[in-house]
Every structure is written in structure tokens, then in C-alpha cells.
Design a protein around this motif. Sequence first.
Motif, PDB file in Angstrom:
ATOM      1  N   MET A 108      51.629  55.417  29.360  1.00 12.04           N
ATOM      2  CA  MET A 108      52.762  54.747  29.966  1.00 12.04           C
ATOM      3  C   MET A 108      52.445  54.495  31.432  1.00 12.04           C
ATOM      4  O   MET A 108      52.044  55.392  32.147  1.00 12.04           O
ATOM      5  CB  MET A 108      54.015  55.589  29.799  1.00 12.04           C
ATOM      6  N   SER A 109      52.649  53.292  31.836  1.00 10.50           N
ATOM      7  CA  SER A 109      52.332  52.889  33.196  1.00 10.50           C
ATOM      8  C   SER A 109      53.614  52.833  34.033  1.00 10.50           C
ATOM      9  O   SER A 109      54.674  52.466  33.546  1.00 10.50           O
ATOM     10  CB  SER A 109      51.662  51.521  33.165  1.00 10.50           C
ATOM     11  N   THR A 110      53.496  53.207  35.267  1.00 17.43           N
ATOM     12  CA  THR A 110      54.588  53.097  36.228  1.00 17.43           C
ATOM     13  C   THR A 110      54.027  52.437  37.478  1.00 17.43           C
ATOM     14  O   THR A 110      52.816  52.439  37.690  1.00 17.43           O
ATOM     15  CB  THR A 110      55.161  54.482  36.599  1.00 17.43           C
ATOM     16  N   PRO A 111      54.897  51.891  38.344  1.00 18.01           N
ATOM     17  CA  PRO A 111      54.382  51.292  39.580  1.00 18.01           C
ATOM     18  C   PRO A 111      53.570  52.285  40.420  1.00 18.01           C
ATOM     19  O   PRO A 111      52.538  51.921  40.973  1.00 18.01           O
ATOM     20  CB  PRO A 111      55.650  50.831  40.313  1.00 18.01           C
ATOM     21  N   ASP A 112      54.029  53.542  40.486  1.00 15.64           N
ATOM     22  CA  ASP A 112      53.288  54.544  41.259  1.00 15.64           C
ATOM     23  C   ASP A 112      51.917  54.810  40.645  1.00 15.64           C
ATOM     24  O   ASP A 112      50.920  54.901  41.364  1.00 15.64           O
ATOM     25  CB  ASP A 112      54.073  55.861  41.345  1.00 15.64           C
ATOM     26  N   LEU A 113      51.858  54.946  39.329  1.00 16.72           N
ATOM     27  CA  LEU A 113      50.579  55.183  38.661  1.00 16.72           C
ATOM     28  C   LEU A 113      49.665  53.978  38.824  1.00 16.72           C
ATOM     29  O   LEU A 113      48.473  54.134  39.140  1.00 16.72           O
ATOM     30  CB  LEU A 113      50.796  55.490  37.179  1.00 16.72           C
ATOM     31  N   ASP A 114      50.200  52.789  38.642  1.00 18.72           N
ATOM     32  CA  ASP A 114      49.398  51.570  38.808  1.00 18.72           C
ATOM     33  C   ASP A 114      48.795  51.512  40.210  1.00 18.72           C
ATOM     34  O   ASP A 114      47.625  51.165  40.382  1.00 18.72           O
ATOM     35  CB  ASP A 114      50.244  50.324  38.549  1.00 18.72           C
ATOM     36  N   ARG A 115      49.591  51.849  41.223  1.00 19.79           N
ATOM     37  CA  ARG A 115      49.106  51.822  42.606  1.00 19.79           C
ATOM     38  C   ARG A 115      48.021  52.876  42.814  1.00 19.79           C
ATOM     39  O   ARG A 115      46.991  52.608  43.428  1.00 19.79           O
ATOM     40  CB  ARG A 115      50.259  52.018  43.587  1.00 19.79           C
ATOM     41  N   LEU A 116      48.236  54.088  42.289  1.00 14.74           N
ATOM     42  CA  LEU A 116      47.227  55.145  42.413  1.00 14.74           C
ATOM     43  C   LEU A 116      45.904  54.721  41.775  1.00 14.74           C
ATOM     44  O   LEU A 116      44.834  54.931  42.343  1.00 14.74           O
ATOM     45  CB  LEU A 116      47.713  56.434  41.750  1.00 14.74           C
ATOM     46  N   LEU A 117      45.980  54.148  40.598  1.00 11.37           N
ATOM     47  CA  LEU A 117      44.765  53.718  39.900  1.00 11.37           C
ATOM     48  C   LEU A 117      44.077  52.581  40.644  1.00 11.37           C
ATOM     49  O   LEU A 117      42.849  52.562  40.781  1.00 11.37           O
ATOM     50  CB  LEU A 117      45.087  53.310  38.468  1.00 11.37           C
ATOM     51  N   ALA A 118      44.851  51.627  41.131  1.00 12.55           N
ATOM     52  CA  ALA A 118      44.278  50.483  41.842  1.00 12.55           C
ATOM     53  C   ALA A 118      43.652  50.887  43.171  1.00 12.55           C
ATOM     54  O   ALA A 118      42.651  50.304  43.594  1.00 12.55           O
ATOM     55  CB  ALA A 118      45.351  49.420  42.068  1.00 12.55           C
ATOM     56  N   ASP A 119      44.228  51.880  43.819  1.00 11.10           N
ATOM     57  CA  ASP A 119      43.763  52.291  45.145  1.00 11.10           C
ATOM     58  C   ASP A 119      42.793  53.463  45.115  1.00 11.10           C
ATOM     59  O   ASP A 119      42.332  53.900  46.167  1.00 11.10           O
ATOM     60  CB  ASP A 119      44.962  52.666  46.031  1.00 11.10           C
ATOM     61  N   SER A 120      42.473  53.977  43.944  1.00 10.93           N
ATOM     62  CA  SER A 120      41.609  55.152  43.853  1.00 10.93           C
ATOM     63  C   SER A 120      40.246  54.890  44.483  1.00 10.93           C
ATOM     64  O   SER A 120      39.577  53.911  44.155  1.00 10.93           O
ATOM     65  CB  SER A 120      41.413  55.556  42.392  1.00 10.93           C
ATOM     66  N   PRO A 121      39.803  55.775  45.378  1.00 11.26           N
ATOM     67  CA  PRO A 121      38.463  55.604  45.959  1.00 11.26           C
ATOM     68  C   PRO A 121      37.351  55.833  44.934  1.00 11.26           C
ATOM     69  O   PRO A 121      36.198  55.491  45.185  1.00 11.26           O
ATOM     70  CB  PRO A 121      38.427  56.656  47.072  1.00 11.26           C
ATOM     71  N   ALA A 122      37.685  56.364  43.775  1.00  9.47           N
ATOM     72  CA  ALA A 122      36.682  56.583  42.719  1.00  9.47           C
ATOM     73  C   ALA A 122      36.387  55.313  41.933  1.00  9.47           C
ATOM     74  O   ALA A 122      35.415  55.268  41.189  1.00  9.47           O
ATOM     75  CB  ALA A 122      37.147  57.678  41.763  1.00  9.47           C
ATOM     76  N   ARG A 123      37.215  54.279  42.085  1.00 10.59           N
ATOM     77  CA  ARG A 123      36.953  53.009  41.388  1.00 10.59           C
ATOM     78  C   ARG A 123      35.577  52.507  41.772  1.00 10.59           C
ATOM     79  O   ARG A 123      35.143  52.666  42.901  1.00 10.59           O
ATOM     80  CB  ARG A 123      37.999  51.970  41.742  1.00 10.59           C
ATOM     81  N   SER A 124      34.914  51.903  40.822  1.00 10.27           N
ATOM     82  CA  SER A 124      33.561  51.447  41.079  1.00 10.27           C
ATOM     83  C   SER A 124      33.317  50.089  40.444  1.00 10.27           C
ATOM     84  O   SER A 124      33.688  49.871  39.287  1.00 10.27           O
ATOM     85  CB  SER A 124      32.557  52.446  40.501  1.00 10.27           C
ATOM     86  N   PRO A 125      32.657  49.185  41.158  1.00  6.19           N
ATOM     87  CA  PRO A 125      32.270  47.916  40.557  1.00  6.19           C
ATOM     88  C   PRO A 125      31.017  48.052  39.700  1.00  6.19           C
ATOM     89  O   PRO A 125      30.544  47.089  39.133  1.00  6.19           O
ATOM     90  CB  PRO A 125      32.005  47.022  41.776  1.00  6.19           C
ATOM     91  N   HIS A 126      30.492  49.283  39.596  1.00  2.00           N
ATOM     92  CA  HIS A 126      29.226  49.520  38.898  1.00  2.00           C
ATOM     93  C   HIS A 126      29.373  50.234  37.553  1.00  2.00           C
ATOM     94  O   HIS A 126      28.403  50.350  36.825  1.00  2.00           O
ATOM     95  CB  HIS A 126      28.284  50.345  39.790  1.00  2.00           C
ATOM     96  N   ARG A 127      30.569  50.723  37.228  1.00  5.12           N
ATOM     97  CA  ARG A 127      30.782  51.457  35.975  1.00  5.12           C
ATOM     98  C   ARG A 127      31.981  50.863  35.235  1.00  5.12           C
ATOM     99  O   ARG A 127      32.965  50.478  35.848  1.00  5.12           O
ATOM    100  CB  ARG A 127      31.048  52.942  36.263  1.00  5.12           C
ATOM    101  N   CYS A 128      31.868  50.819  33.900  1.00  4.31           N
ATOM    102  CA  CYS A 128      32.953  50.293  33.072  1.00  4.31           C
ATOM    103  C   CYS A 128      33.104  51.159  31.826  1.00  4.31           C
ATOM    104  O   CYS A 128      32.119  51.484  31.162  1.00  4.31           O
ATOM    105  CB  CYS A 128      32.650  48.852  32.660  1.00  4.31           C
ATOM    106  N   CYS A 129      34.332  51.527  31.533  1.00  2.36           N
ATOM    107  CA  CYS A 129      34.645  52.272  30.311  1.00  2.36           C
ATOM    108  C   CYS A 129      35.737  51.489  29.586  1.00  2.36           C
ATOM    109  O   CYS A 129      36.655  50.964  30.205  1.00  2.36           O
ATOM    110  CB  CYS A 129      35.142  53.671  30.664  1.00  2.36           C
TER     111      CYS A 129
END
Length: 119
Positions: free
Chosen positions: A1-22
Motif C-alpha cells: 500500500m502506497s501513501t504520499p509519505d512512503l512515495d516521497r521516502l522512496l523517491a528521495d532515498s539516497p540508496a536509489r541507484s541508476p545502476h541497479r534494477c529489481c
Amino acid sequence: MSTPDLDRLLADSPARSPHRCCFVLQVRPEKLTEYVGAHQDVWAEMRQALAEAGWRNYSLFLRAEDGMIIGYFESEDVEAAQEAIARAAISPRWEAAMSEYFTPGGGEKQILPQYFHLA
């Protein structure tokens, strides 16, 4: 279940990478043996296309109880690598051959957001 707060956390996570995809796919449970068998001898053309598109360290994992497939790959640019494989001449033929194995809608990659990475 997605919420605006969760969506923002996921979008802004410093762990996001343009080099890995799952991603997640869903195989019909009655087709699992055939699906796994098809991946024991992936066409040479498809392997070459993936490599040329920049897919590295590509792995598939299976939860046999329900046919859930987890896919993972790395690339210099994941978005560009996905676009390149979509344009590869072999892709429509491979996708057509694999389509019989997936549940309705289950053959469409659901990309999972990365929110943690321990290097």
C-alpha cells in the motif's frame, strides 16, 4: 500500500541507484517447470541482445509456491538499458515465446524501488 509519505521516502532515498534494477513478474504456477526449463537454455541471440543493451549481473529468482519471479540486473544506466532491450530485434520474439507462462498482467515488469543498499 502506497501513501504520499512512503512515495516521497522512496523517491528521495539516497540508496536509489541508476545502476541497479529489481523487478517482479508472476508466472502461472502450472507453467513453472516449463518456464524454468526455458531459462536453462536462453537463446544466444537474446543473451547477446541483453549484453549489448548493457544488462549485467542479470539474475532471476523464483518463489515456487506461487510463481513469483524476482529479477535483478545492473547497468551503467538502467533506464537506457531497458529502452535498448525493448528496441532489440529479438525482444518481440522472446516476449511472445514467454507470454504463455505469465498470469494475466504478470508478464509486465513491476519495478521495485530501492530504499537501502549496503556496499
